[in-house]
Design a protein around this motif. Structure first.
Motif, short mmCIF file in Angstrom:
data_model
loop_
_atom_site.label_atom_id
_atom_site.label_comp_id
_atom_site.label_asym_id
_atom_site.label_seq_id
_atom_site.Cartn_x
_atom_site.Cartn_y
_atom_site.Cartn_z
N UNK A 200 -25.94 -1.63 2.25
CA UNK A 200 -24.90 -0.48 2.05
C UNK A 200 -23.74 -1.01 3.25
N UNK A 201 -22.66 -1.25 2.92
CA UNK A 201 -21.49 -1.94 3.80
C UNK A 201 -20.67 -0.58 3.85
N UNK A 202 -20.29 -0.59 5.18
CA UNK A 202 -19.29 0.78 5.50
C UNK A 202 -18.29 0.27 6.58
N UNK A 203 -17.01 0.70 6.34
CA UNK A 203 -15.69 0.22 7.00
C UNK A 203 -15.90 1.22 8.36
N UNK A 204 -14.73 0.54 9.44
CA UNK A 204 -14.90 1.17 10.64
C UNK A 204 -13.96 2.76 10.33
N UNK A 205 -14.57 3.77 10.87
CA UNK A 205 -14.19 5.12 10.86
C UNK A 205 -14.84 5.70 9.77
N UNK A 206 -15.40 5.12 8.80
CA UNK A 206 -16.23 5.94 7.94
C UNK A 206 -17.38 6.76 8.12
N UNK A 207 -17.50 7.85 7.60
CA UNK A 207 -18.96 8.94 7.92
C UNK A 207 -20.02 8.31 7.30
N UNK A 208 -21.15 8.14 8.04
CA UNK A 208 -22.45 7.76 7.24
C UNK A 208 -23.11 8.77 6.92
N UNK A 209 -23.09 9.86 7.74
CA UNK A 209 -23.67 11.19 8.01
C UNK A 209 -22.95 12.26 8.44
N UNK A 210 -23.02 13.38 7.64
CA UNK A 210 -22.20 14.72 8.35
C UNK A 210 -23.33 15.63 8.68
N UNK A 211 -22.95 16.22 9.53
CA UNK A 211 -23.92 17.22 10.33
C UNK A 211 -23.78 18.43 9.38
N UNK A 212 -25.11 19.14 8.90
CA UNK A 212 -25.20 20.15 8.00
C UNK A 212 -25.18 19.79 6.79
N UNK A 213 -25.14 18.70 6.28
CA UNK A 213 -25.09 18.37 4.64
C UNK A 213 -26.66 17.95 4.48
N UNK A 214 -27.12 18.10 2.99
CA UNK A 214 -28.19 17.95 2.61
C UNK A 214 -28.58 16.25 3.03
N UNK A 215 -29.60 15.75 3.34
CA UNK A 215 -30.28 14.63 3.69
C UNK A 215 -30.80 13.95 2.43
N UNK A 216 -30.75 12.82 2.01
CA UNK A 216 -31.40 12.16 1.07
C UNK A 216 -31.75 10.78 1.32
N UNK A 217 -31.01 10.31 2.41
CA UNK A 217 -31.24 8.62 2.77
C UNK A 217 -31.73 8.35 3.98
N UNK A 218 -32.45 7.17 4.12
CA UNK A 218 -32.87 6.61 5.20
C UNK A 218 -32.01 5.54 5.47
N UNK A 219 -31.64 5.33 6.69
CA UNK A 219 -30.49 4.00 7.15
C UNK A 219 -31.27 3.15 8.25
N UNK A 220 -30.96 1.86 7.95
CA UNK A 220 -31.00 0.94 9.12
C UNK A 220 -30.01 0.03 9.35
N UNK A 221 -29.37 0.08 10.58
CA UNK A 221 -28.35 -0.65 10.85
C UNK A 221 -28.62 -2.12 11.19
N UNK A 222 -27.94 -3.01 10.26
CA UNK A 222 -28.12 -4.44 10.52
C UNK A 222 -27.05 -5.04 11.51
N UNK A 223 -25.84 -4.73 11.28
CA UNK A 223 -24.50 -5.17 12.21
C UNK A 223 -23.51 -4.21 12.29
N UNK A 224 -22.89 -4.11 13.63
CA UNK A 224 -21.86 -3.10 13.78
C UNK A 224 -22.27 -2.09 14.88
N UNK A 225 -21.59 -1.22 15.14
CA UNK A 225 -21.92 -0.03 16.08
C UNK A 225 -21.52 1.27 15.16
N UNK A 226 -22.39 2.32 15.82
CA UNK A 226 -22.15 3.62 15.22
C UNK A 226 -22.27 4.73 16.23
N UNK A 227 -21.31 5.79 16.09
CA UNK A 227 -21.38 6.97 17.17
C UNK A 227 -22.20 8.05 16.89
N UNK A 228 -22.85 8.72 17.34
CA UNK A 228 -23.77 10.01 17.12
C UNK A 228 -22.80 11.12 17.54
#
Length: 381
Positions: A200-228
């Motif tokens: 699953x490839x994502x661009x800079x600035x794209x939301x991976x997860x949004x607070x309060x939304x239903x969760x259905x996916x587990x993620x593992x980060x291979x490359x890049x940086x994410x902010x929580x």
């Protein structure tokens, strides 16, 4: 210095007597030669001493630099650990908040943190089999995470495995083992999760997860940086090798924080339904493996299957390194072993023997220590 002043004085005295100058100069030169023979070894010794001292100081400087670098490395490691612990604390707070809001979720969490029983297990066989008191003191049962219940039909899901190189598999596995909510998963479960995760490839600035939304996916980060981000506040920045989103797939809750890509990112993801199916599938497979092993043990051939299922549920996996002793002759026995893989050398020291003798070699499917089930006898080999 005194020798130099004396030499100057003699030379000056000789300069005033022009007629006899050559004789006095010869005397000065003779004295210079004598003094030189004495001074040269002294100077050499002094130079050697200075060299030794300089070398010792250089070594001390190198030791101090090494120590400083170690302190810097330790500080970085501790800072990373503090960041990780803060992240886990925030997750635990979120879980506690979910439980306080919903009593139903409390029961679901309690039901989820237990060992997975076999699907065809009868109601009267589901009881936990506790080991003897002395065994309880020395070892604890490993707790498996089963999460939400999965219907039997869900276990027939088509497991698609996505190609990954050795480095990619290692990063995902390391992230799972560093995650406090997933690090106690069985090796077979981790292997299946790694194999079934899709890219699953994502661009800079794209939301991976949004607070309060239903969760259905587990993620593992291979490359890049994410902010929580939580409540519009940045909590931390995550780098490669982090697994996240596990709370939603384990406890069927909404996302407790938002995660956004700071750079272009390469991730791996796993669907919640597939995750739950893997938990059920591997749990049942291990239960069947344990049961098959027990049925092959002569000592237990006359034991009813219902009781064998209880014993199978009480089994736990242990891994021993090469040349490590499993049991020692003469020690009190309290554990029964069945070999899954590898080889075990059996040795025994007979009466009047000074050295232990090799008895036999055991392989997968063999068992030993069965006397521990019958009484507290000492090990005979």
């Amino acid at each position: 210095k005194q020798w130099y002043q004396r030499r100057v004085a003699i030379t000056a005295g000789g300069a005033g007597q022009v007629g006899n100058g050559s004789g006095q100069s010869q005397g000065v030169y003779d004295m210079d030669a004598v003094r030189a023979k004495v001074l040269v070894p002294e100077l050499r010794t002094e130079i050697k001493d200075c060299y030794v001292k300089l070398k010792a100081k250089d070594q001390k400087i190198q030791e101090l630099e090494t120590e400083v670098n170690k302190f810097k490395s330790d500080s970085t490691t501790k800072a990373d650990e503090i960041t990780r612990l803060k992240d886990e604390i925030n997750k635990l707070r979120d879980v506690l908040g979910i439980l306080n809001k919903s009593p139903a979720k409390q029961q679901e969490l309690l039901d989820s943190i237990k060992e997975v029983p076999a699907a065809d297990q009868e109601e009267d066989v589901v009881q936990e089999v506790k080991p003897p008191p002395q065994t309880q003191q020395k070892r604890q049962r490993q707790v498996a995470i089963s999460g939400e219940s999965v219907k039997q039909s869900d276990v027939d899901i088509d497991y698609t495995e996505y190609p990954k190189d050795a480095d990619q598999k290692a990063i995902i596995k390391a992230g799972i083992l560093k995650n406090d909510f997933m690090k106690n998963l069985e090796h077979a479960q981790i292997r299946e999760i790694v194999a079934c995760m899709k890219p699953d490839n994502r661009k800079a600035g794209e939301w991976i997860i949004k607070e309060g939304e239903p969760g259905q996916t587990l993620f593992a980060l291979q490359e890049g940086q994410l902010e929580v981000i939580k409540n519009s506040k940045v909590l931390t920045v995550m780098g490669p090798g982090r697994v996240f989103g596990e709370l939603a797939i384990l406890y069927n809750c909404t996302r407790t924080a938002s995660i956004r890509a700071l750079t272009d990112c390469k991730l791996w993801e796993l669907d919640r339904t597939l995750f739950q199916a893997i938990m059920m599938k591997t749990g049942q497979a291990k239960q069947k493996q344990h049961l098959d092993f027990l049925k092959s043990v002569k000592l237990l051939q006359d034991v009813p299957e219902a009781k064998l299922v209880k014993i199978a549920d009480a089994l736990e996996e242990e891994i021993f390194k090469k040349d490590e002793y499993i049991i020692r002759q003469g020690s009190h026995g309290e554990t029964f072993y069945i070999m899954v893989e590898g080889e075990v050398l059996v040795t025994a020291k007979l009466q009047n023997d000074s050295e232990a003798s090799e008895i036999r070699t055991l392989t997968a499917g063999a068992y030993f220590g069965e006397r521990a089930l019958l009484g507290d006898d000492k090990r005979t080999a």
